[in-house]
Design a protein around this motif. Structure first.
Motif, PDB file in Angstrom:
ATOM      1  N   VAL A  41       0.894  -1.016  -0.374  1.00  0.00           N
ATOM      2  CA  VAL A  41      -0.461  -0.048   0.080  1.00  0.00           C
ATOM      3  C   VAL A  41       0.759   1.541  -0.467  1.00  0.00           C
ATOM      4  CG1 VAL A  41      -2.114   1.254   1.297  1.00  0.00           C
ATOM      5  CG2 VAL A  41      -1.704  -1.485   1.304  1.00  0.00           C
ATOM      6  N   THR A  42       0.880   1.558  -0.893  1.00  0.00           N
ATOM      7  CA  THR A  42       1.698   2.795  -1.341  1.00  0.00           C
ATOM      8  C   THR A  42       1.732   4.000  -0.736  1.00  0.00           C
ATOM      9  OG1 THR A  42       0.896   3.704  -3.531  1.00  0.00           O
ATOM     10  CG2 THR A  42       2.882   2.428  -3.877  1.00  0.00           C
ATOM     11  N   ASP A  43       0.090   4.406  -0.221  1.00  0.00           N
ATOM     12  CA  ASP A  43      -0.126   5.518   0.500  1.00  0.00           C
ATOM     13  C   ASP A  43       0.559   5.269   1.734  1.00  0.00           C
ATOM     14  OD1 ASP A  43      -1.786   5.753  -1.575  1.00  0.00           O
ATOM     15  OD2 ASP A  43      -3.784   5.442  -0.938  1.00  0.00           O
ATOM     16  N   ARG A  44       0.802   4.304   2.353  1.00  0.00           N
ATOM     17  CA  ARG A  44       1.408   4.160   3.373  1.00  0.00           C
ATOM     18  C   ARG A  44       2.744   4.323   3.820  1.00  0.00           C
ATOM     19  NH1 ARG A  44      -3.461   0.750   4.611  1.00  0.00           N
ATOM     20  NH2 ARG A  44      -2.662  -0.243   4.791  1.00  0.00           N
ATOM     21  N   GLN A  45       3.823   4.584   2.608  1.00  0.00           N
ATOM     22  CA  GLN A  45       4.980   4.411   1.854  1.00  0.00           C
ATOM     23  C   GLN A  45       5.602   5.960   2.491  1.00  0.00           C
ATOM     24  OE1 GLN A  45       5.805   3.340  -1.841  1.00  0.00           O
ATOM     25  NE2 GLN A  45       8.096   4.250  -1.663  1.00  0.00           N
ATOM     26  N   LEU A  46       6.254   5.548   3.532  1.00  0.00           N
ATOM     27  CA  LEU A  46       7.551   6.732   3.687  1.00  0.00           C
ATOM     28  C   LEU A  46       7.896   7.296   2.304  1.00  0.00           C
ATOM     29  CD1 LEU A  46       9.012   5.379   7.119  1.00  0.00           C
ATOM     30  CD2 LEU A  46       6.608   6.778   6.571  1.00  0.00           C
ATOM     31  N   HIS A  47       7.326   8.197   1.437  1.00  0.00           N
ATOM     32  CA  HIS A  47       7.914   8.583  -0.216  1.00  0.00           C
ATOM     33  C   HIS A  47       9.565   9.214   0.649  1.00  0.00           C
ATOM     34  CE1 HIS A  47       4.747   6.700  -1.857  1.00  0.00           C
ATOM     35  NE2 HIS A  47       3.442   7.526  -1.397  1.00  0.00           N
ATOM     36  N   GLU A  48      10.027   9.714   1.869  1.00  0.00           N
ATOM     37  CA  GLU A  48      10.748  11.007   1.875  1.00  0.00           C
ATOM     38  C   GLU A  48      12.002   9.459   2.541  1.00  0.00           C
ATOM     39  OE1 GLU A  48      10.529  13.570   1.118  1.00  0.00           O
ATOM     40  OE2 GLU A  48       9.317  13.895   0.477  1.00  0.00           O
ATOM     41  N   GLN A  49      11.304   9.167   3.254  1.00  0.00           N
ATOM     42  CA  GLN A  49      12.612   7.969   3.793  1.00  0.00           C
ATOM     43  C   GLN A  49      13.043   7.245   3.000  1.00  0.00           C
ATOM     44  OE1 GLN A  49      11.612   7.924   8.495  1.00  0.00           O
ATOM     45  NE2 GLN A  49      10.750   9.843   8.255  1.00  0.00           N
ATOM     46  N   GLU A 160      24.882   8.512  12.948  1.00  0.00           N
ATOM     47  CA  GLU A 160      25.131   9.893  13.860  1.00  0.00           C
ATOM     48  C   GLU A 160      24.883  11.057  12.340  1.00  0.00           C
ATOM     49  OE1 GLU A 160      27.722  13.308  15.917  1.00  0.00           O
ATOM     50  OE2 GLU A 160      28.462  11.213  16.004  1.00  0.00           O
ATOM     51  N   HIS A 161      25.531  10.963  11.196  1.00  0.00           N
ATOM     52  CA  HIS A 161      25.679  11.362   9.833  1.00  0.00           C
ATOM     53  C   HIS A 161      24.441  11.088   8.794  1.00  0.00           C
ATOM     54  CE1 HIS A 161      30.609  11.468   9.745  1.00  0.00           C
ATOM     55  NE2 HIS A 161      29.653  11.575  10.019  1.00  0.00           N
ATOM     56  N   ALA A 162      23.791   9.628   9.291  1.00  0.00           N
ATOM     57  CA  ALA A 162      22.413   9.765   8.716  1.00  0.00           C
ATOM     58  C   ALA A 162      21.476  10.477   9.964  1.00  0.00           C
ATOM     59  CB  ALA A 162      22.044   8.270   9.098  1.00  0.00           C
ATOM     60  N   GLY A 163      22.028  10.453  10.911  1.00  0.00           N
ATOM     61  CA  GLY A 163      20.275  11.420  11.672  1.00  0.00           C
ATOM     62  C   GLY A 163      20.751  12.590  11.958  1.00  0.00           C
ATOM     63  N   ASP A 164      22.142  13.417  11.079  1.00  0.00           N
ATOM     64  CA  ASP A 164      22.312  15.397  11.127  1.00  0.00           C
ATOM     65  C   ASP A 164      22.123  15.390   9.451  1.00  0.00           C
ATOM     66  OD1 ASP A 164      23.900  15.207  13.594  1.00  0.00           O
ATOM     67  OD2 ASP A 164      25.426  14.881  12.468  1.00  0.00           O
ATOM     68  N   ALA A 165      21.738  14.494   8.615  1.00  0.00           N
ATOM     69  CA  ALA A 165      21.305  14.838   7.258  1.00  0.00           C
ATOM     70  C   ALA A 165      19.717  14.753   7.842  1.00  0.00           C
ATOM     71  CB  ALA A 165      21.968  13.698   6.711  1.00  0.00           C
ATOM     72  N   GLU A 166      19.341  13.064   8.094  1.00  0.00           N
ATOM     73  CA  GLU A 166      17.831  13.703   7.901  1.00  0.00           C
ATOM     74  C   GLU A 166      17.296  15.235   9.264  1.00  0.00           C
ATOM     75  OE1 GLU A 166      16.529   9.742   9.025  1.00  0.00           O
ATOM     76  OE2 GLU A 166      16.338   9.197   7.585  1.00  0.00           O
ATOM     77  N   ARG A 167      17.725  15.226  10.452  1.00  0.00           N
ATOM     78  CA  ARG A 167      17.773  16.609  10.809  1.00  0.00           C
ATOM     79  C   ARG A 167      17.019  17.931  10.234  1.00  0.00           C
ATOM     80  NH1 ARG A 167      19.978  13.310  15.117  1.00  0.00           N
ATOM     81  NH2 ARG A 167      21.901  14.376  14.423  1.00  0.00           N
ATOM     82  N   HIS A 168      18.113  18.289   9.077  1.00  0.00           N
ATOM     83  CA  HIS A 168      18.475  18.948   8.666  1.00  0.00           C
ATOM     84  C   HIS A 168      17.458  18.909   7.146  1.00  0.00           C
ATOM     85  CE1 HIS A 168      21.630  19.807  11.308  1.00  0.00           C
ATOM     86  NE2 HIS A 168      21.551  20.908  11.065  1.00  0.00           N
ATOM     87  N   ASP A 169      16.611  17.434   6.906  1.00  0.00           N
ATOM     88  CA  ASP A 169      15.894  17.560   5.769  1.00  0.00           C
ATOM     89  C   ASP A 169      14.372  18.569   6.061  1.00  0.00           C
ATOM     90  OD1 ASP A 169      13.532  16.553   3.890  1.00  0.00           O
ATOM     91  OD2 ASP A 169      16.255  16.039   2.976  1.00  0.00           O
ATOM     92  N   GLU A 170      13.751  19.503   5.748  1.00  0.00           N
ATOM     93  CA  GLU A 170      12.267  19.958   6.609  1.00  0.00           C
ATOM     94  C   GLU A 170      11.064  18.261   6.234  1.00  0.00           C
ATOM     95  OE1 GLU A 170      11.711  23.665   5.567  1.00  0.00           O
ATOM     96  OE2 GLU A 170      13.588  24.344   6.819  1.00  0.00           O
ATOM     97  N   ARG A 171      11.223  18.033   4.625  1.00  0.00           N
ATOM     98  CA  ARG A 171      10.396  17.231   4.211  1.00  0.00           C
ATOM     99  C   ARG A 171      10.609  16.108   4.849  1.00  0.00           C
ATOM    100  NH1 ARG A 171      11.178  17.390  -1.922  1.00  0.00           N
ATOM    101  NH2 ARG A 171      13.793  16.623  -1.169  1.00  0.00           N
ATOM    102  N   MET A 172      11.830  15.364   5.201  1.00  0.00           N
ATOM    103  CA  MET A 172      11.514  13.871   6.822  1.00  0.00           C
ATOM    104  C   MET A 172      11.346  14.213   7.398  1.00  0.00           C
ATOM    105  SD  MET A 172      15.299  12.137   5.265  1.00  0.00           S
ATOM    106  CE  MET A 172      15.031  11.486   3.695  1.00  0.00           C
ATOM    107  N   GLN A 173      11.443  15.090   8.611  1.00  0.00           N
ATOM    108  CA  GLN A 173      11.265  16.018   9.651  1.00  0.00           C
ATOM    109  C   GLN A 173       9.383  15.587   9.449  1.00  0.00           C
ATOM    110  OE1 GLN A 173      12.884  16.467  12.690  1.00  0.00           O
ATOM    111  NE2 GLN A 173      14.754  15.262  11.295  1.00  0.00           N
TER     112      GLN A 173
END
Length: 319
Positions: A41-49, A160-173
């Motif tokens: 069910v792609t409606d429940r897919q995390l399209h950003e992450q 740590e690097h992955a977390g930093d990148a995702e925290r600075h991505d507004e769409r992922m947040q």
């Protein structure tokens, strides 16, 4: 005697208990006589992450494994067809026999399994349990690489690097915020009750969801925890579906031995960390997920189960 349709419907109901990324439950089942069809069910897919849908397919694979365990417990022999495309898999119920006590025990283990983000105890995972988990991954169609201390530290830097990148991505947040926190009345996502009040002290950081939950994370550090990479030879949709089956088999085996599993998906969500993880494996395979393995404090009850979508939203029974 139970009909094939009834057995398959119950198997699909059991599959609702399967783990999924952010508890998105991105699957739908259709029962057609003696066939059980699995759809994403792609409606429940995390399209950003998860833009490629790898974690969505892995989640569906875990649900497929749950359904098969349920059929085994009822004594139904079955086979699985894996077409290219949709449906992802078709489970054919073949013959009904007597219930298998060992299979019934496996079903009970699936029903008590949960994701626990608390700090683990100071008791290390015994060597024989590590071996059992490695063997379980193989039975599920993947491999499990337990990491030595220097590799764990390398993994910590990746996370740590992955977390930093995702925290600075507004769409992922924004996407994370849509699935995490609150009481989750819609039946999906992660409620406050399974999110720590504050992140526990760990060598490899847990995901920071950006909210403070109500789960007491416990004292201590994860010095006794083991970290492993679930991986395999392929990087196609069928491989990620198999990876989910392997994850479920590993988790079932861990639960049987009193061990806890915490999946860490952030290293495979971003291409640069996924490639770094592959290099750590010597490029002998493709990483599907990182797992923290540990023994929880037996004197404290685990977190509540995450909510589940109602049956009518995930199972269709056709004549």
């Amino acid at each position: 005697m139970t009909t094939a349709t009834e057995a398959l419907a119950r198997a699909a109901d059991t599959a609702r208990l399967a783990p999924s990324v952010h508890n998105t439950q991105p699957w739908r089942w259709v029962v057609r006589g003696d066939r059980l069809e699995l759809f994403a069910v792609t409606d429940r897919q995390l399209h950003e992450q998860d833009p490629a849908g790898r974690l969505m397919l892995l989640s569906c694979g875990a649900a497929l494994h749950h359904a098969r365990v349920a059929l085994d417990a009822e004594g139904w022999t079955h086979r699985v067809e894996r077409p290219a495309g949709e449906p992802l898999a078709v489970v054919h119920a073949e013959h009904a026999g007597p219930a298998d006590p060992s299979a019934m025990r496996r079903l009970q283990l699936l029903q008590v399994r949960r994701t626990d983000r608390r700090a683990v105890s100071d008791e290390p995972v015994p060597p024989e349990v590590r071996q059992a988990l490695t063997a379980a991954a193989g039975r599920g169609g993947a491999r499990l690489e337990l990491l030595h201390r220097d590799r764990v530290l390398e993994l910590a830097v990746m996370v740590e690097h992955a977390g930093d990148a995702e925290r600075h991505d507004e769409r992922m947040q924004a996407e994370t915020a849509a699935w995490v926190g609150g009481d989750r009345p819609a039946g999906t996502g992660l409620p406050d009750a399974v999110i720590p009040v504050e992140l526990p002290l760990t060598t490899v950081a847990e995901r920071d969801f950006g909210v403070s939950g109500t789960l007491r994370a416990g004292a201590g550090h994860d010095t006794a925890a083991a970290y492993a990479v679930l991986y395999g030879d392929g990087d196609e949709p069928a491989d990620w579906l198999r990876a989910g089956e392997a994850l479920s088999e590993v988790w079932l085996t861990a639960t049987e031995h009193g061990a806890a599993v915490l999946p860490l998906s952030s290293p495979v969500e971003l291409d640069f960390t996924r490639q770094a993880l592959r290099r750590m494996l010597g490029e002998v395979g493709y990483p599907y997920l990182v797992l923290r393995l540990g023994i929880n404090d037996p004197d404290h009850a685990g977190p509540a189960h995450t909510p589940r979508l109602p049956v009518e939203q995930v199972i269709d029974i056709e004549d």
